[in-house]
Design an enzyme around this catalytic site. Structure first.
Site, PDB file in Angstrom:
ATOM      1  N   SER A   1     -38.237  -3.549   4.008  1.00  0.00           N
ATOM      2  CA  SER A   1     -39.047  -2.515   3.361  1.00  0.00           C
ATOM      3  C   SER A   1     -39.848  -3.184   2.255  1.00  0.00           C
ATOM      4  O   SER A   1     -39.449  -4.242   1.747  1.00  0.00           O
ATOM      5  CB  SER A   1     -38.142  -1.430   2.772  1.00  0.00           C
ATOM      6  OG  SER A   1     -38.860  -0.600   1.874  1.00  0.00           O
TER       7      SER A   1
ATOM      8  N   TYR B   1     -30.964   0.926  -3.073  1.00  0.00           N
ATOM      9  CA  TYR B   1     -31.688   0.749  -1.807  1.00  0.00           C
ATOM     10  C   TYR B   1     -32.521  -0.523  -1.849  1.00  0.00           C
ATOM     11  O   TYR B   1     -32.467  -1.355  -0.927  1.00  0.00           O
ATOM     12  CB  TYR B   1     -32.582   1.957  -1.552  1.00  0.00           C
ATOM     13  CG  TYR B   1     -33.503   1.811  -0.359  1.00  0.00           C
ATOM     14  CD1 TYR B   1     -32.995   1.837   0.937  1.00  0.00           C
ATOM     15  CD2 TYR B   1     -34.876   1.638  -0.528  1.00  0.00           C
ATOM     16  CE1 TYR B   1     -33.846   1.692   2.039  1.00  0.00           C
ATOM     17  CE2 TYR B   1     -35.725   1.496   0.558  1.00  0.00           C
ATOM     18  CZ  TYR B   1     -35.202   1.523   1.838  1.00  0.00           C
ATOM     19  OH  TYR B   1     -36.040   1.375   2.924  1.00  0.00           O
TER      20      TYR B   1
END
Length: 246
Positions: free
Chosen positions: A139, A152
């Site tokens: 990501s 995250y």
């Protein structure tokens, strides 16, 4: 595109980028092993591509024995593995002050251990073959951290480091590695957010017509391109953002 007869494993193939890519690769003549916790979703993909070679597996990426079973059955059926795509992931973002330890454990187990399990399961086969390609979905959060995204982003930074280590260790042995860093994509990822306000906000952002969001088919075409590169060429890192994303 020379994807015909390439043997490709997709972990996390039941929805979003994984499912869309599975359909594209099946239509391109690839031989697939698709795995996820939701077997019924995988069977839909198989039914949509009746002429394709597709094996489906109910598998949890946090359990090495289940990931290993996917690899072993793939080799038994198809004879080898060209590509392993570690695509499973969750995003239960929250403030650190919430002390959401269950969320932290799940993030670490799925986003980090899931990638490590995929590498661990397939690498011996690829070393024996003398070739192979391991892809992991990261990501843009692997490069930058924002408030509420700390844990995250930490897992995605870890994946970035793991995949770079893999590149340095195994590239000389003919094993390619690619880390894909998507920006915002219209997938089910937001449903893993337990914080109601954050989940609603991110879900609304994705659906907002004026919001620049990538579609799963755009990622699918990119993955297909990466897989189709020649053996002497590796796209090691690839950032894919909507053009207007900050």
């Amino acid at each position: 595109m020379s994807l015909k007869d390439k043997v490709i494993i997709i972990m996390g193939a039941s929805s979003g980028m994984g499912a869309t890519t599975a359909n594209l690769l099946a239509q391109s003549g690839a031989k697939l092993s698709i795995a996820a916790r939701r077997l019924d979703k995988l069977e839909v993909i198989k039914k949509q591509n009746p002429a394709a070679d597709i094996l489906t597996f109910k598998a949890d990426v946090t359990k090495i024995n289940e990931v290993q079973a996917v690899v072993d059955q793939t080799v038994k059926t198809y004879g080898h593995v060209d590509v392993m795509w570690n695509n499973a992931g969750i995003m239960p973002v929250n403030e650190l002050r919430k002390g959401a330890r269950n969320e932290w454990d799940n993030l670490i187990n799925i986003n980090i251990h899931g990638v490590l399990n995929g590498i661990n399961a397939v690498l011996p086969t690829m070393i024996q073959q003398g070739f192979g390609h391991i892809i992991s979905t990261d990501s843009v959060a692997g490069f930058v951290t924002h408030a509420k995204f700390a844990v995250y982003a930490g897992t995605k930074a870890a994946v970035r480091s793991i995949m770079e280590g893999l590149r340095q260790e195994e590239g000389k042995n003919g094993i390619k590695s690619t880390t894909i860093y998507p920006g915002q994509v219209a997938t089910e990822l937001a449903t893993s957010i337990n914080n109601d306000k954050l989940r609603q906000k991110i879900s609304n952002d994705i659906k907002e017509p004026s919001m620049s969001v990538l579609q799963p088919d755009e990622i699918a075409k990119t993955v297909a391109f990466v897989i189709d590169t020649p053996k002497n060429m590796s796209i090691n890192e690839l950032v894919i953002r909507p053009t207007a994303e900050l």
